[in-house]
Write a protein that holds these residues in place. Structure first.
Motif, PDB file in Angstrom:
ATOM      1  N   THR A 226       4.950   8.951  -6.129  1.00 22.33           N
ATOM      2  CA  THR A 226       5.021   9.526  -7.489  1.00 22.33           C
ATOM      3  C   THR A 226       6.219   9.087  -8.190  1.00 22.33           C
ATOM      4  O   THR A 226       7.402   9.732  -7.827  1.00 22.33           O
TER       5      THR A 226
ATOM      6  N   GLU B 211       0.919   3.487  -3.115  1.00 25.93           N
ATOM      7  CA  GLU B 211       0.241   4.499  -3.358  1.00 25.93           C
ATOM      8  C   GLU B 211       0.541   6.058  -3.230  1.00 25.93           C
ATOM      9  O   GLU B 211       0.065   7.008  -3.764  1.00 25.93           O
ATOM     10  N   ARG B 212       1.452   6.071  -2.221  1.00 24.80           N
ATOM     11  CA  ARG B 212       1.934   7.570  -1.924  1.00 24.80           C
ATOM     12  C   ARG B 212       3.270   7.677  -2.687  1.00 24.80           C
ATOM     13  O   ARG B 212       3.610   8.868  -2.136  1.00 24.80           O
TER      14      ARG B 212
ATOM     15  N   ALA C 120       0.925  -1.087  -0.093  1.00 25.01           N
ATOM     16  CA  ALA C 120      -0.042   0.030  -0.020  1.00 25.01           C
ATOM     17  C   ALA C 120       0.728   1.344  -0.143  1.00 25.01           C
ATOM     18  O   ALA C 120       0.297   2.467  -0.380  1.00 25.01           O
TER      19      ALA C 120
END
Length: 272
Positions: A234, A231-232, A228
């Motif tokens: 870039t 998802e943070r 997960a």
């Protein structure tokens, strides 16, 4: 760019214009200020006809002519503007007491500036430092190679360290992290530390879709990270809207990403 202390030191006769209140749509917010001397200005309260009116009033005050100490200006067709709101202004001669007030305000603003941490001062890192330097941000560039820190713009904090990943714990909540070192393994170590935190506004890494997949695999299989966390992240930075890999173009697109992320983080923080 002339700093506030430099302007005050070289223009002893100056009027401070403060926005003391706004209503409706206005180009700048309450608390914004500018300085007006006989022949130049510092800052802006929004531009356009209403700023010209304010500057003219300030210069009348400097000349000792009949002028107002406050103005309440409707930003509508009557002055050639279409914002539709109103802006209230206060005019004061800059005295020693006013200078102290401005210094305190500037200090408070600086303390509230979001932190931007750039890991790597290569071509893209330097271009990003240049793009960020005029903005109201606290920018730090970290490098393991001393020679790469020699060409950074003024106002940027440079730090030479052996273990950049250890600095992630120093960041304040809401900081933005951009990882663009010369070493993919080092990139991964820094990103692992940054993604372990849930209170950062932005974590970005230079690279490609292949690098993203490689990092995701390493993070889960070898670095004890959670799926997960990706998802943070870039990666790649700069998005896909403009396919131009020149450092300055990547820096411009990444700056936009960072500012968008900071605004989103600020909105979430204010709604808590």
């Amino acid at each position: 760019m002339t700093t506030l202390p430099q302007f005050l030191a070289t223009h002893p006769e100056t009027i401070l214009i403060d926005i003391t209140g706004t209503q409706g749509s206005t180009p700048r917010e309450t608390g914004t200020f500018m300085l007006v001397s006989a022949d130049t200005i510092w800052g802006t309260i929004g531009g356009g006809q209403f700023e010209f009116m304010a500057i003219a009033n300030a210069r009348k005050l400097l000349q000792g002519a009949d002028a107002s100490e406050t103005m309440d200006i409707p930003l509508g067709p009557e002055i050639g503007q279409c914002c539709g709101g109103r802006t209230r202004l206060r005019f004061r001669e800059v005295t020693d007491a006013v200078i102290r007030e401005l210094e305190e305000r500037s200090s408070d603003e600086a303390a509230r500036r979001p932190e931007i941490w750039l890991f790597g001062a290569g071509h893209v890192g330097r271009a990003l430092a240049v793009a960020l330097s005029p903005l109201p941000l606290d920018v730090t560039v970290i490098e393991t190679r001393e020679e790469e820190l020699a060409h950074l713009p003024e106002g940027i904090t440079a730090r030479l360290v052996a273990m950049p990943e250890a600095l992630v714990q120093e960041m304040r909540e809401g900081a933005a992290v951009v990882i663009l070192t010369h070493d993919h393994a080092l990139d991964f170590l820094i990103a692992r530390e940054a993604l372990a935190r849930t209170d950062l506004a932005y974590t970005g890494m230079i690279g490609s879709a292949t690098k993203r997949a490689t990092f995701a695999s390493w993070l889960q299989r070898e670095a004890g990270g959670d799926k997960a966390w990706m998802e943070r992240l870039t990666l790649p930075i700069g998005g896909h809207a403009v396919r131009d890999k020149r450092p300055e173009m990547i820096a411009a697109m990444t700056t936009a990403e960072i500012l968008t992320a900071l605004a989103a983080y600020g909105a979430r923080a204010s709604s808590r």
